[in-house]
Design a protein around this motif. Structure first.
Motif, PDB file in Angstrom:
ATOM      1  N   GLY A  17       0.813  -1.208   0.000  1.00 35.29           N
ATOM      2  CA  GLY A  17       0.000   0.000   0.000  1.00 35.29           C
ATOM      3  C   GLY A  17       0.845   1.256   0.000  1.00 35.29           C
ATOM      4  N   GLY A  18       0.187   2.395  -0.075  1.00 33.87           N
ATOM      5  CA  GLY A  18       0.878   3.678  -0.056  1.00 33.87           C
ATOM      6  C   GLY A  18       1.030   4.194   1.358  1.00 33.87           C
ATOM      7  N   ARG A  19       0.975   5.511   1.503  1.00 35.65           N
ATOM      8  CA  ARG A  19       1.139   6.113   2.827  1.00 35.65           C
ATOM      9  C   ARG A  19       0.045   5.659   3.781  1.00 35.65           C
ATOM     10  N   VAL A  20      -1.178   5.532   3.267  1.00 34.51           N
ATOM     11  CA  VAL A  20      -2.287   4.981   4.060  1.00 34.51           C
ATOM     12  C   VAL A  20      -2.651   3.623   3.468  1.00 34.51           C
ATOM     13  N   PRO A  21      -2.412   2.518   4.187  1.00 34.93           N
ATOM     14  CA  PRO A  21      -2.672   1.178   3.643  1.00 34.93           C
ATOM     15  C   PRO A  21      -4.156   0.820   3.707  1.00 34.93           C
ATOM     16  N   TRP A  22      -4.925   1.365   2.760  1.00 38.34           N
ATOM     17  CA  TRP A  22      -6.372   1.169   2.783  1.00 38.34           C
ATOM     18  C   TRP A  22      -6.768  -0.300   2.732  1.00 38.34           C
ATOM     19  N   GLY A  23      -5.955  -1.111   2.076  1.00 37.08           N
ATOM     20  CA  GLY A  23      -6.281  -2.534   1.976  1.00 37.08           C
ATOM     21  C   GLY A  23      -6.369  -3.208   3.330  1.00 37.08           C
ATOM     22  N   VAL A  24      -5.562  -2.734   4.286  1.00 35.91           N
ATOM     23  CA  VAL A  24      -5.604  -3.305   5.633  1.00 35.91           C
ATOM     24  C   VAL A  24      -6.963  -3.053   6.286  1.00 35.91           C
ATOM     25  N   GLY A  25      -7.531  -1.884   6.047  1.00 33.30           N
ATOM     26  CA  GLY A  25      -8.860  -1.603   6.590  1.00 33.30           C
ATOM     27  C   GLY A  25      -9.960  -2.349   5.869  1.00 33.30           C
ATOM     28  N   ALA A  26      -9.786  -2.528   4.549  1.00 33.54           N
ATOM     29  CA  ALA A  26     -10.807  -3.213   3.762  1.00 33.54           C
ATOM     30  C   ALA A  26     -10.900  -4.693   4.126  1.00 33.54           C
ATOM     31  N   TYR A  27      -9.775  -5.291   4.512  1.00 30.49           N
ATOM     32  CA  TYR A  27      -9.773  -6.734   4.816  1.00 30.49           C
ATOM     33  C   TYR A  27     -10.702  -7.089   5.986  1.00 30.49           C
ATOM     34  N   PRO A  28     -10.536  -6.506   7.194  1.00 35.02           N
ATOM     35  CA  PRO A  28     -11.484  -6.837   8.275  1.00 35.02           C
ATOM     36  C   PRO A  28     -12.898  -6.341   8.003  1.00 35.02           C
ATOM     37  N   SER A  29     -13.026  -5.257   7.231  1.00 33.20           N
ATOM     38  CA  SER A  29     -14.377  -4.797   6.882  1.00 33.20           C
ATOM     39  C   SER A  29     -15.110  -5.841   6.047  1.00 33.20           C
ATOM     40  N   GLY A  30     -14.400  -6.460   5.113  1.00 32.88           N
ATOM     41  CA  GLY A  30     -15.002  -7.527   4.303  1.00 32.88           C
ATOM     42  C   GLY A  30     -15.384  -8.733   5.136  1.00 32.88           C
ATOM     43  N   ILE A  31     -14.516  -9.102   6.076  1.00 33.37           N
ATOM     44  CA  ILE A  31     -14.839 -10.220   6.964  1.00 33.37           C
ATOM     45  C   ILE A  31     -16.057  -9.878   7.821  1.00 33.37           C
ATOM     46  N   ALA A  32     -16.151  -8.625   8.253  1.00 33.94           N
ATOM     47  CA  ALA A  32     -17.298  -8.209   9.069  1.00 33.94           C
ATOM     48  C   ALA A  32     -18.608  -8.314   8.291  1.00 33.94           C
ATOM     49  N   LEU A  33     -18.565  -8.063   6.992  1.00 28.02           N
ATOM     50  CA  LEU A  33     -19.773  -8.240   6.170  1.00 28.02           C
ATOM     51  C   LEU A  33     -20.204  -9.701   6.143  1.00 28.02           C
ATOM     52  N   LEU A  34     -19.222 -10.599   6.005  1.00 30.99           N
ATOM     53  CA  LEU A  34     -19.524 -12.034   6.049  1.00 30.99           C
ATOM     54  C   LEU A  34     -20.124 -12.420   7.399  1.00 30.99           C
ATOM     55  N   SER A  35     -19.529 -11.911   8.466  1.00 30.24           N
ATOM     56  CA  SER A  35     -20.027 -12.223   9.805  1.00 30.24           C
ATOM     57  C   SER A  35     -21.436 -11.688  10.024  1.00 30.24           C
ATOM     58  N   LEU A  36     -21.705 -10.523   9.480  1.00 32.81           N
ATOM     59  CA  LEU A  36     -23.042  -9.942   9.602  1.00 32.81           C
ATOM     60  C   LEU A  36     -24.091 -10.874   8.989  1.00 32.81           C
TER      61      LEU A  36
END
Length: 437
Positions: free
Chosen positions: A393-412
């Motif tokens: 990632g760049g200065r802000v690693p957005w992919g790191v935030g997207a990963y648990p967010s995607g898992i949270a959608l599955l959990s929901l």
């Protein structure tokens, strides 16, 4: 239908305190490894790797503990469903404590070569095996003693244990890293928290020596012959749904408490003491609010709390990464705290929710298996994946935030498919009233 025996109930505060202390000690053992993996194990046990690859390898051994936890749930769940909840607490504590002390005694790669990471891997597996049994025994002993109307509240105290264990593990690491030079910390300082696990395990055994067996277990007159087989055959879908539902909590927790330590200290140049303080302060707030979230679960239901926590995780993890990337202590603290509040909204009620989903004769195996499989899905790979995503990632690693967010959608989605279990208030004796499920 057999006759229900009336069983004396111990003081709930005393029982909750003993369960809390035990889970705090067990999770101290588990978390101290995660902190060491983020801060120091890579260079010591994988010195031929690049710094990033060494961290990935250290997190790989960290993940092995999660893989072992479902096996521990099956082994100790069998013991808990056949022999009682209380023996599980003693056996699991002994195994986890002994393996943690042994980690602190393993020589580095420079001393014994490739045998060092191999021993680390084996001991981490044994840690996970013990922890896989600990959770089921601790929460069942509390949940099965608690009055129905306050079951989530009393069952939340073992859930406070991980927060205390984390703070204790990181507090010792913080004190050592602040008082020792980098060379001294790498040479012997990191081992001290592992050696301390021996004394903590003995204290835990003393605290648990006076606990009585669960009245719900004593009421069972037809124990499952092979609980794991019965769970897989008759409750397989329920186990998979609970595992998927809990994955979000693990992904969120280990993103902010394990990966963030390595990211902030290695990539952002934040000092170890500052970063450990930020994380510990957020975890302390989370632990203090756990009983309050559990009270809301008793009032409004288990599933609404869990789904609210999942939704908050989906929305917050990207802002959390942006706040973390600033390198500013206050902003990092706020980002981590927001993620942990989403986490505790789910996990404060889980110790009541999971036991209520399973019938008593296989409850120890079923609840522990679902809980620990969720750890594999959400926790085992999270530090590895997050480290790899941050590197690309760049200065802000957005992919790191997207990963648990995607898992949270599955959990929901998984929580949406699970039933509500909050007991309907009835005029019943709180000792003999059975759990739902």
């Amino acid at each position: 239908m057999h006759e229900v025996r009336r069983v004396s109930t111990p003081s709930m505060p005393r029982l909750a305190a003993a369960s809390l202390a035990g889970t705090a000690i067990e999770f101290y053992d588990f978390f101290v490894y995660g902190t060491a993996a983020a801060l120091v194990l890579g260079p010591l046990f994988f010195p031929t790797f690049s710094p990033v690859a060494g961290t990935l390898a250290a997190f790989g051994t960290f993940g092995v503990g999660f893989v072992a936890r479902p096996l521990g749930a099956a082994v100790f769940g069998h013991l808990g469903d056949r022999r009682g909840r209380r023996p599980v607490l003693v056996a699991a504590l002994l195994l986890t404590g002994a393996s943690t002390v042994a980690v602190g005694c393993v020589p580095s790669y420079g001393t014994i070569g490739v045998a060092a990471p191999v021993l680390l891997l084996v001991l981490r597996f044994l840690q996970g095996l013990g922890l896989g049994g600990e959770w089921g025994g601790a929460v069942l002993l509390t949940a099965e003693h608690a009055p129905a109307g306050r079951r989530a509240l009393w069952s939340s105290f073992p859930q406070v244990g991980p927060a205390l264990g984390f703070v204790l593990a990181n507090g010792i690491m913080l004190a050592l890293s602040a008082s020792l030079s980098t060379a001294e910390f790498a040479r012997w300082g990191w081992r001290v928290p592992f050696w301390a696990a021996g004394a903590l395990a003995l204290a835990g055994l003393w605290l648990r020596s006076s606990l009585t067996e669960s009245p719900r277990f004593l009421e069972i007159d037809d124990h499952a012959r092979v609980p794991l087989v019965e769970v897989v055959r008759h409750h397989g879908r329920l186990v998979l749904l609970t595992a998927g539902a809990l994955a979000a909590g693990y992904a969120v927790f280990y993103t902010v408490t394990t990966w963030s330590l390595a990211y902030a200290t290695e990539r952002l140049g934040v000092s170890r003491p500052v970063m450990l303080t930020c994380v510990m302060a957020a975890v302390l707030v989370m632990g203090a609010l756990t009983p309050l979230a559990a009270l809301l679960g008793d009032r409004y239901g288990r599933r609404p709390m869990c789904m609210s926590g999942c939704a908050a995780s989906v929305l917050w993890m990207l802002p959390m990464v942006a706040l973390l990337a600033t390198g500013e202590p206050l902003l990092m603290f706020l980002g981590i705290l927001g993620a942990l509040l989403a986490f505790v909204t789910m996990f404060a009620v889980i110790a009541a929710y999971l036991p209520e989903l399973f019938e008593p004769r296989v409850r120890c195996t079923g609840a522990a298996l679902g809980y620990n499989l969720g750890g594999v899905l959400g926790g085992a790979l999270t530090p590895l994946v997050a480290t790899a995503l941050a590197e690309r990632g760049g200065r802000v690693p957005w992919g790191v935030g997207a990963y648990p967010s995607g898992i949270a959608l599955l959990s929901l989605a998984c929580f949406a498919l699970l039933p509500e279990t909050r007991p309907v208030p009835v005029a019943a004796d709180p000792v003999t009233e059975p759990l739902t499920g």
